[in-house]
Scaffold this active site. Sequence first.
Site, short mmCIF file in Angstrom:
data_model
loop_
_atom_site.label_atom_id
_atom_site.label_comp_id
_atom_site.label_asym_id
_atom_site.label_seq_id
_atom_site.Cartn_x
_atom_site.Cartn_y
_atom_site.Cartn_z
N GLU A 121 -10.78 0.21 -9.73
CA GLU A 121 -11.93 -0.20 -8.90
C GLU A 121 -13.17 0.59 -9.25
O GLU A 121 -13.10 1.80 -9.50
CB GLU A 121 -11.58 0.00 -7.41
CG GLU A 121 -12.72 -0.37 -6.48
CD GLU A 121 -12.31 -0.39 -5.00
OE1 GLU A 121 -11.19 -0.82 -4.69
OE2 GLU A 121 -13.14 0.03 -4.17
N GLY A 126 -10.44 -4.66 6.68
CA GLY A 126 -10.33 -4.73 8.14
C GLY A 126 -10.94 -6.00 8.71
O GLY A 126 -11.32 -6.92 7.98
N HIS A 158 -11.34 -7.32 -3.08
CA HIS A 158 -10.64 -6.70 -1.94
C HIS A 158 -11.38 -7.06 -0.67
O HIS A 158 -12.53 -7.52 -0.71
CB HIS A 158 -10.61 -5.17 -2.10
CG HIS A 158 -9.58 -4.71 -3.08
ND1 HIS A 158 -8.45 -4.03 -2.68
CD2 HIS A 158 -9.49 -4.87 -4.42
CE1 HIS A 158 -7.72 -3.77 -3.76
NE2 HIS A 158 -8.32 -4.26 -4.82
N GLY A 159 -10.74 -6.79 0.46
CA GLY A 159 -11.41 -7.03 1.73
C GLY A 159 -11.81 -8.48 1.89
O GLY A 159 -12.87 -8.80 2.42
N ALA A 160 -10.93 -9.39 1.45
CA ALA A 160 -11.31 -10.80 1.38
C ALA A 160 -10.72 -11.65 2.51
O ALA A 160 -10.69 -12.87 2.41
CB ALA A 160 -10.90 -11.37 0.02
N SER A 161 -10.26 -11.02 3.57
CA SER A 161 -9.74 -11.82 4.68
C SER A 161 -10.85 -12.63 5.32
O SER A 161 -12.00 -12.17 5.43
CB SER A 161 -9.10 -10.90 5.74
OG SER A 161 -7.76 -10.62 5.39
N ASP A 217 -0.85 -1.39 -4.13
CA ASP A 217 -2.24 -1.61 -3.70
C ASP A 217 -2.87 -0.24 -3.38
O ASP A 217 -2.29 0.55 -2.62
CB ASP A 217 -2.18 -2.49 -2.44
CG ASP A 217 -3.53 -3.01 -2.01
OD1 ASP A 217 -4.41 -3.18 -2.87
OD2 ASP A 217 -3.70 -3.27 -0.80
N HIS A 218 -4.03 0.03 -3.95
CA HIS A 218 -4.75 1.29 -3.69
C HIS A 218 -3.90 2.55 -3.96
O HIS A 218 -3.78 3.41 -3.08
CB HIS A 218 -5.28 1.34 -2.25
CG HIS A 218 -6.32 0.31 -1.97
ND1 HIS A 218 -7.63 0.43 -2.36
CD2 HIS A 218 -6.24 -0.89 -1.35
CE1 HIS A 218 -8.31 -0.64 -1.99
NE2 HIS A 218 -7.48 -1.47 -1.38
N SER A 277 0.86 -1.19 0.00
CA SER A 277 0.00 0.00 0.00
C SER A 277 0.89 1.24 0.00
O SER A 277 2.10 1.16 0.30
CB SER A 277 -0.89 0.00 1.24
OG SER A 277 -0.10 0.19 2.39
P1 13P Z 1 -8.53 -7.31 4.24
O1 13P Z 1 -8.60 -6.18 5.20
O2 13P Z 1 -9.82 -8.08 4.20
O3 13P Z 1 -7.36 -8.21 4.46
O4 13P Z 1 -8.39 -6.68 2.76
C1 13P Z 1 -7.12 -6.39 2.24
C2 13P Z 1 -7.19 -5.64 0.95
O5 13P Z 1 -8.20 -5.52 0.31
C3 13P Z 1 -5.93 -5.03 0.49
O6 13P Z 1 -6.11 -4.30 -0.68
O1 G3H Z 2 -6.55 -2.32 1.47
C1 G3H Z 2 -5.86 -1.72 2.26
C2 G3H Z 2 -4.77 -2.40 2.95
O2 G3H Z 2 -5.24 -3.17 4.00
C3 G3H Z 2 -3.67 -1.45 3.29
O3 G3H Z 2 -3.77 -0.83 4.52
O4 G3H Z 2 -2.81 1.48 4.17
O5 G3H Z 2 -2.83 0.40 6.43
O6 G3H Z 2 -1.28 -0.43 4.66
P1 G3H Z 2 -2.61 0.24 4.98
ZN ZN Z 3 -8.05 -3.36 -0.73
#
Ligand code: 13P
Ligand code: G3H
Ligand code: ZN
Length: 314
Positions: free
Chosen positions: A139, A185, A216-219, A87-88, A55
């Site tokens: 996105e 998160g 994204h957000g796939a944890s 990322d982002h 990121s």
């Molecule tokens: P998580 O917070 O679900 O792990 O998502 C990570 C993510 O989308 C990073 O770009």
């Molecule tokens: O999708 C976002 C990531 O979880 C990155 O988070 O900016 O705290 O590194 P961060």
């Molecule tokens: Zn993300």
Amino acid sequence: MTYKDFGLVNTDDMLHRAMAGKYAVGAFNFYNMETLQAILATTRQMHSPVILAVSESALTYMGEGMLMGMIRGANIKPNEQIALHLDHGHSFEACAHAVDMGFSSVMIDASHLPFDENIAISAHVAEYAHERSVSVEAELGMLRGHEDENTNSSDSCFTNPDDAARFVQQTGIDSLAIAIGTSHGAYKRQSDDEELRFDILEEIANQLSDLPLVLHGASSIPQNLLGAINKCGGNIADARGIPTDQLRRAINSGICKINVDSDLRLAFTAGVREFLTMHPENFNPRDYLSAAKSLVQNTVIDEMTNIMDSVNRV
Ligand code: 13P
Ligand code: G3H
Ligand code: ZN
């Protein structure tokens, strides 16, 4: 310097192969030597392709020189199918700078801007990156809750399938991150009954049958890691991730890149807390960081095997 000087590959081939084989490539975020070592060691051990995700804030934390020094030191070979991905990225400048540093893939995240502005900035990034063989993710739609530090949406805004087709056609991007109910998160769902919007995913996959889709957000927020943290002095209550059966269904329906950051943060934290709780006399960072690394590795192995199904795909 280009990414090829670091033995990296862009994500085009790995994601199209994943799409054809109905599996996914994991994009795992890292932010220090230990997390990079853990992801790389697992990738090599499992013969899995991987996307190393950084990121903007992780880049600032590590520093450009330190990051690229570690990537060089990792001695990556193109046949290992390892990509380094921003990322982002929040601006054209951030993405162009990452390309110039040696990233092989960038995400431009202008999803919080009006549709036409998102198209304009994503197309600009695609033009710059494609001239240098770097792949581009963008996105459309917004994830629930905390999207990232520059975004202040608190409501879900699912991706509109018709907009998605137009967006891809007008930007020339290589993969698209869509919003179908995930969020960044550890607090993703209020209840266990919530389901991702598979109807939206299927409609998008239908309209964009040749384009890799990204989640994204796939944890999955493994409960054993939360339990270990809370047992050893932590206090992370009621966190809920995306159930693994829903992640597998999403992959089966067209998702071929799965983004994971929070799960590895939990694994790292659990490793440190457990080690220090069991060895209160220890003050050697190499010992507790090794414990953290080993839990991160186990988590990556588990997800590559049981969610992404990317093992032995290299
Ligand atoms: P998580 O917070 O679900 O792990 O998502 C990570 C993510 O989308 C990073 O770009
Ligand atoms: O999708 C976002 C990531 O979880 C990155 O988070 O900016 O705290 O590194 P961060
Ligand atoms: Zn993300």
